[in-house]
Design an enzyme around this catalytic site. Structure first.
Site, PDB file in Angstrom:
ATOM      1  N   GLN A 186       0.833  -1.206   0.000  1.00 28.73           N
ATOM      2  CA  GLN A 186       0.000   0.000   0.000  1.00 28.73           C
ATOM      3  C   GLN A 186       0.867   1.255   0.000  1.00 28.73           C
ATOM      4  O   GLN A 186       0.604   2.217  -0.724  1.00 28.73           O
ATOM      5  CB  GLN A 186      -0.887   0.023   1.252  1.00 28.73           C
ATOM      6  CG  GLN A 186      -1.980  -1.001   1.241  1.00 28.73           C
ATOM      7  CD  GLN A 186      -3.158  -0.504   0.443  1.00 28.73           C
ATOM      8  OE1 GLN A 186      -3.980   0.245   0.933  1.00 28.73           O
ATOM      9  NE2 GLN A 186      -3.217  -0.879  -0.800  1.00 28.73           N
ATOM     10  N   GLU A 200      -4.427   5.730   2.072  1.00 27.95           N
ATOM     11  CA  GLU A 200      -4.126   7.014   1.456  1.00 27.95           C
ATOM     12  C   GLU A 200      -2.974   7.750   2.143  1.00 27.95           C
ATOM     13  O   GLU A 200      -2.537   8.796   1.680  1.00 27.95           O
ATOM     14  CB  GLU A 200      -5.391   7.873   1.426  1.00 27.95           C
ATOM     15  CG  GLU A 200      -6.371   7.326   0.394  1.00 27.95           C
ATOM     16  CD  GLU A 200      -7.790   7.774   0.605  1.00 27.95           C
ATOM     17  OE1 GLU A 200      -8.275   7.675   1.747  1.00 27.95           O
ATOM     18  OE2 GLU A 200      -8.424   8.204  -0.366  1.00 27.95           O
TER      19      GLU A 200
END
Ligand code: MOS
Length: 726
Positions: free
Chosen positions: A616, A683
């Site tokens: 990620q 994010e």
């Protein structure tokens, strides 16, 4: 039987449980489901930015073999249409299409051809002729349309203290504007669907991040009951925000299926991904920062000018980071939007933070330079354990630790404060730092677990409508079930992405991991609790799940569970934090530069799987690098069409562009955030990366780059910043 320590439980770096399916080509993406009797739809796009369709000639296309239906506004089903002036776009918004002869932007869908084969549909679509009456008042040039900007009525403007007072107390003021261009999401998997209308019921295999909201959007657009809509998104090949909401190709496919009475597959082409599946809007962010000589911040304002479409409103919360990241008493955040003849923007890759932190963390670096302070120490000096915007303490905030540990790992002490003094041959070497924050939402999530006892072993299947958009949801949910039922991973099956399964918030906004895993945990805990209660077994007694089923004389059992934020959650502000360090080498003659090294330190609660979490973060860092080195959608200034139409001209970073990357997660469990101590990381990885690279470029060259992307030609032409020795 007592509990064993499970090596596939949470926190372990197990391989992706769906990895084998993926490499064998067996993981089914939207258009890979074997749907019999399906036909193909090809959408047609407008070639003007504003105006009306005055005639349509379908005669050539109709003559072709295999063509079954041509749909335009003339024969399209009447759908629910948008009400009011520019209603706000959301993840469950209706998506009406082909409802009038009006054209609102270049590339808007104006038709769909349905044919037996994909090739027939594509060719036939190219033969449909549209004649337009063009309205020359289209708003297509951002720079020339600023006087049309309005303040959105969504309560997002904010202030605390007194900005003027804060500025008057400052010894130094930085006032600068930062520009970021239109960008596009471009997940590898194109947006696509196979949709079938059968007697008033809809089944859509669709590449969506949130299947629940997709069912709402379809049912509301067609005005049919939600229970009659089923959406399946078993595997999603990336979304980056573009698949949060339901785009109009799905509505086109459903409408077409109703007309031709067969399942219809519609794939959005890569070129259509520029015009029909959302975008990150252009932002002009004006920052004002005031500080005392000793580095104490006195004032911070963040004004964002951006654009929306003429039909719907979206406003990226760029000023979010400026409200909460630093200890500054006087603060102001404002927004303005220009309605333009472009498609409606929507959330993309850390909407708000990715672009907002570029402005904030660049301005912070500029201030540190003015103050002659180490930019790392300047940030640490202005740290706060209270979210001054929410007026709540952070549940946990290890930003200073991220900065210190990252600095150590990176070798920050070797940084030269003076630009252009660290050089090797033609290379100017620079170090940059930035701080990152991203809020960690956690949302109500339901899950169902089905247990089966076979030959002394318990097998568990967990079902939820959660999605895995490449992030690792299958894996971390499997680990959660392993952990809470104390079963090896081989005995756990995870089934996701079907709206028939219990409702979750889907994948988006960094809420997936915390929500999904706590939902799965709740289902497992409920199963154990119920099995114990049924036999009057003390809840505290440790007893293996196989034994529990036996004592209940059951070979099969199922339980549901639900998790949602507790009231304690309301008393705290819950964010993940991070620090980014970048080393760049810039060729002083050509302006070509290389990102040599990146160190990212994150404090994001419990890390469920270090391997998928690492994935990620490097994905985020790569996207952040993309913002700086390449990504930009260009608009033709006369016609309003995008002239970047494929990966040949919309550039994204490739392996050779990337650096040596170190990713560190601080050990942390945030039990205020939720029972499992999880915060979001989806994010966090992209947030503030652009600033750390740009700040490194300043440290190397003495040139402050305020417009993304930073191309070599812009870098050559830029002037040295005041105070930099040539
Ligand atoms: Mo994200 S931009 O909420 O998929």
């Amino acid at each position: 039987m007592t509990k064993t320590k499970n090596t596939s439980g949470v926190g372990n770096a197990i391989n992706r449980v769906e990895g084998h399916l993926k490499v064998m080509g067996k993981a089914k993406y939207a258009t890979e489901f074997p749907v019999e009797n399906k036909v193909y739809g090809q959408a047609i796009n407008s070639t003007i930015s504003k105006g009306e369709i005055i005639s349509i000639d379908t005669s050539e296309a109709e003559k072709l073999d295999g063509v079954l239906q041509i749909i335009t506004y003339k024969n399209a089903e009447k759908l629910k249409t948008l009400e009011g002036v520019r209603p706000e776009i959301a993840t469950d918004t209706i998506a009406p299409v082909l409802q009038s002869n009006k054209v609102h932007y270049y590339g808007e869908y104006v038709g769909l051809v349905v044919a037996e084969t994909f090739e027939q549909a594509q060719y036939a679509a190219s033969l449909v002729k549209f004649e337009y009456k063009e309205d020359k008042s289209a708003v297509i040039d951002f720079e020339k349309s600023k006087e049309k900007a309005y303040t959105p009525d969504n309560g997002s403007n904010y202030s605390r203290g007194n900005m003027q007072k804060g500025l008057s107390e400052a010894d130094m003021v930085v006032e600068q504007t930062y520009n970021t261009p239109i960008e596009h999401h471009h997940p590898m998997e194109l947006h696509a669907t196979i949709a079938n209308w059968d007697n008033g019921k809809v089944l859509a295999y669709a590449s969506q991040q949130i299947v629940e909201d997709a069912t709402i959007s379809i049912s509301a657009t067609f005005q049919i009951p939600k229970k009659d809509v089923r959406v399946v998104a078993a595997f999603v090949g990336g979304g980056f925000g573009s698949k949060l909401n339901l785009e109009r190709h799905v509505i086109l496919a459903v409408m077409a299926s109703k007309m031709v009475k067969r399942p219809v597959q519609v794939t959005v082409t890569r070129t259509q991904m520029f015009t029909n599946t959302g975008l990150r809007q252009q932002n002009e962010q004006k920052m004002r920062v005031g500080a005392k000589k000793d580095g104490t911040l006195t004032a911070l304002s963040h004004e964002t000018l951006s654009h929306t479409s003429t039909t719907q409103e979206f406003q990226e919360p760029c000023g979010m980071v400026s409200k909460m990241l630093y200890n500054v008493p006087n603060n102001e955040v404002t927004y303005k939007l220009i309605p333009m003849n472009r498609q409606t923007p929507f959330a993309m890759r850390a909407p708000g933070e990715a672009t907002g932190s570029f402005a904030l963390e660049s301005a912070m670096d500029e201030m540190a330079w003015k103050l002659k302070m180490d930019p790392l120490e300047f940030r640490i000096k202005n740290d706060t354990q209270t979210d001054l915007h929410e007026e709540k303490p952070f549940s946990s905030r290890l930003l200073v630790e991220c900065l210190r540990i990252g600095a150590d790992k990176f070798g920050w002490k070797d940084r030269k404060a003076e630009p252009r003094t660290n050089a090797k041959g033609n290379w100017l070497i620079g170090y940059g730092v930035s701080a990152a924050s991203r809020n960690s939402p956690y949302k109500e999530t339901h899950a169902k677990v089905l247990l089966e006892l076979k030959e002394e072993k318990v097998y568990a299947t967990i079902q939820m409508d959660a999605t895995d958009i490449g992030t690792g949801s299958y894996t971390i949910i499997s680990q959660t079930v392993s952990e809470y039922l104390d079963l090896p991973e081989e005995q756990v099956v995870v089934e996701l992405g079907d709206s028939d399964f219990p409702v979750t918030p889907g994948s988006g906004g960094s809420w997936g991991a915390a929500s999904f895993c706590n939902g799965a945990r709740a289902a497992c805990e409920n199963a154990i609790k119920t099995l114990k209660n049924n036999r009057n077994i003390n809840q505290k007694e440790e007893i293996a799940i196989a034994e529990l089923l036996k004592r209940n004389q059951l070979t099969k059992f199922e339980a549901e569970g639900m998790a949602k934020p507790s009231s304690e959650f309301e008393d705290y502000s819950i964010f993940s934090f991070g620090a980014n360090f970048t080393e760049v080498w810039v060729d002083k003659d050509t302006g070509m530069y290389k990102i040599k090294k990146m160190v990212n330190v994150g404090s994001a609660g419990k890390i469920l799987n270090p391997k998928t979490a690492y994935g990620q973060i490097i994905g985020g860092l790569t996207m952040g690098a993309g913002m700086v080195i390449a990504e930009q959608t260009r608009v033709e200034p006369n016609f309003g069409n995008f002239i970047t139409r494929s990966f040949a001209d919309y550039h994204v970073p490739v392996n050779l562009d990337m650096a040596n990357i170190d990713v560190i997660f601080l050990p942390e469990e945030d039990k205020i955030a939720n029972k499992m101590g999880i915060k979001g990381i989806g994010e966090l990885g992209i947030t503030s990366v652009a600033a750390s690279i740009s700040n490194a470029i300043f440290n190397a060259t003495g040139k402050r780059m305020r417009d993304l992307p930073i191309t070599p030609e812009k870098l050559i032409e830029a002037e040295l910043e005041e105070g930099v020795k040539a």
